[in-house]
Design a protein around this motif. Sequence first.
Motif, short mmCIF file in Angstrom:
data_model
loop_
_atom_site.label_atom_id
_atom_site.label_comp_id
_atom_site.label_asym_id
_atom_site.label_seq_id
_atom_site.Cartn_x
_atom_site.Cartn_y
_atom_site.Cartn_z
N PHE A 87 4.47 5.21 8.87
CA PHE A 87 3.41 6.19 9.10
C PHE A 87 4.00 7.59 9.24
N THR A 88 3.38 8.54 8.56
CA THR A 88 3.74 9.95 8.70
C THR A 88 2.46 10.76 8.81
N ARG A 89 2.50 11.82 9.61
CA ARG A 89 1.32 12.68 9.73
C ARG A 89 1.10 13.49 8.46
N ALA A 90 2.18 13.91 7.82
CA ALA A 90 2.08 14.68 6.58
C ALA A 90 2.18 13.74 5.38
N GLN A 91 1.58 14.15 4.27
CA GLN A 91 1.63 13.33 3.07
C GLN A 91 3.07 13.25 2.58
N PRO A 92 3.55 12.04 2.31
CA PRO A 92 4.93 11.88 1.84
C PRO A 92 5.15 12.59 0.51
N VAL B 296 0.88 -1.17 0.00
CA VAL B 296 0.00 0.00 0.00
C VAL B 296 0.91 1.22 0.00
N ARG B 297 0.61 2.19 -0.85
CA ARG B 297 1.48 3.35 -0.99
C ARG B 297 0.77 4.64 -0.55
N SER B 298 1.29 5.28 0.47
CA SER B 298 0.84 6.61 0.93
C SER B 298 -0.67 6.72 1.06
N ALA B 299 -1.28 5.76 1.73
CA ALA B 299 -2.73 5.75 1.92
C ALA B 299 -3.11 6.60 3.14
N TYR B 300 -4.06 7.50 2.95
CA TYR B 300 -4.53 8.32 4.06
C TYR B 300 -5.41 7.46 4.97
N VAL B 301 -5.17 7.55 6.28
CA VAL B 301 -5.99 6.84 7.27
C VAL B 301 -6.42 7.81 8.35
N ASN B 302 -7.62 7.62 8.84
CA ASN B 302 -8.09 8.38 10.00
C ASN B 302 -7.55 7.73 11.27
N ALA B 303 -7.62 8.45 12.37
CA ALA B 303 -7.26 7.85 13.66
C ALA B 303 -8.20 6.68 13.91
#
Length: 164
Positions: free
Chosen positions: A118-123, A81-88
């Motif tokens: 995991f990163t908070r900002a988009q890679p 999986v590449r740079s997928a946005y996830v909620n808390a």
Amino acid sequence: MRTALLIGSLALGLSACTVSVRPNLALSSSGSNLITALQPDRGEGATYAVGSTIRFQLTTRTAGYVTLVSLDPNGNSNVIVRSAYVNAGTTVFPRAQDGAGSFSVAPPRGLQRVRALFTRAQPGTDLYFQGSYDQNRWNDATSAYVQGYSPADRDVQETFFYIR
């Protein structure tokens, strides 16, 4: 008395003790605990037959972006999986919005490791793997991916399963 002591020692030694062996999970992470859990759907260390489907549960304390990478028994790595946005909270992969309908277990047989980055900002960069990796090279490649982020804004977690 001596016989009782011997029998007691033997019984204690043969009691229902379980020894668990885990792969070297030494990671260069932030220690920020943004990822609270990562595991395959059958649990960490579970066994999957070739061709069976697998899902991964990821739990995070905050919203951000996750990349899942695997390392197979032969040392080959893949981005799952590449740079997928996830909620808390808890996210189960694969997700349709990430372009994957299901994950199928494939050879080679043996220990399969999966790492969540995991990163908070988009890679700003994509993570690519090419060739074979040993433990140090894989650690270097995945650590380099998150090094550009503040330690409070990144985390790395690993899980494993077996393919039979």
